[in-house]
Design an enzyme around this catalytic site. Structure first.
Site, PDB file in Angstrom:
ATOM      1  N   LEU A  24       9.441  -3.699  -1.459  1.00 49.13           N
ATOM      2  CA  LEU A  24      10.011  -2.717  -2.384  1.00 49.13           C
ATOM      3  C   LEU A  24       9.547  -1.292  -2.103  1.00 49.13           C
ATOM      4  CD1 LEU A  24       9.887  -4.777  -5.688  1.00 49.13           C
ATOM      5  CD2 LEU A  24      11.857  -4.352  -4.214  1.00 49.13           C
ATOM      6  N   HIS A  25       8.400  -1.122  -1.460  1.00 47.03           N
ATOM      7  CA  HIS A  25       7.944   0.238  -1.178  1.00 47.03           C
ATOM      8  C   HIS A  25       8.810   0.924  -0.125  1.00 47.03           C
ATOM      9  CE1 HIS A  25       4.953  -0.574   2.377  1.00 47.03           C
ATOM     10  NE2 HIS A  25       6.006  -1.363   2.434  1.00 47.03           N
TER      11      HIS A  25
END
Length: 101
Positions: free
Chosen positions: A3-4
């Site tokens: 997700l980063h």
């Protein structure tokens, strides 16, 4: 640690889909293992974590590391009702993030 790499909008869409899938079963949780930035900088790995954040900004279209408050906001917007952070003793500031329906 996926997700980063994504923008807030992309993360929100993915997390909303997870939340909807879990909601149809009545309960469940999503487990995320990712960096949680410390805004107060009191750990021995803060410089490395900041360097990773800079790499995300340079090498992705909108990716970034998030603080605990950022994660909470994102997960609550996606419809999760309870969020738990379990810090890991690793080289970076990784945590297990549990998001419950």
């Amino acid at each position: 640690s996926i997700l980063h790499n994504w923008t807030e909008e992309s993360c929100l869409k993915a997390l909303e889909n997870c939340q909807k899938a879990l909601s149809t079963k009545g309960k469940g949780r999503v487990i995320i293992v990712d960096i949680v930035l410390n805004p107060y900088g009191n750990t021995m790995f803060d410089n490395a974590t900041i360097a990773i954040d800079l790499m995300m900004m340079i090498n992705t279209s909108g990716g970034k590391e998030r603080t605990e408050d950022d994660w909470k906001k994102l997960l609550k917007e996606a419809g999760f009702t309870h969020i738990n952070f379990i810090p890991l003793q690793t080289i970076m500031s990784f945590s297990i993030i549990e998001a419950f329906v």
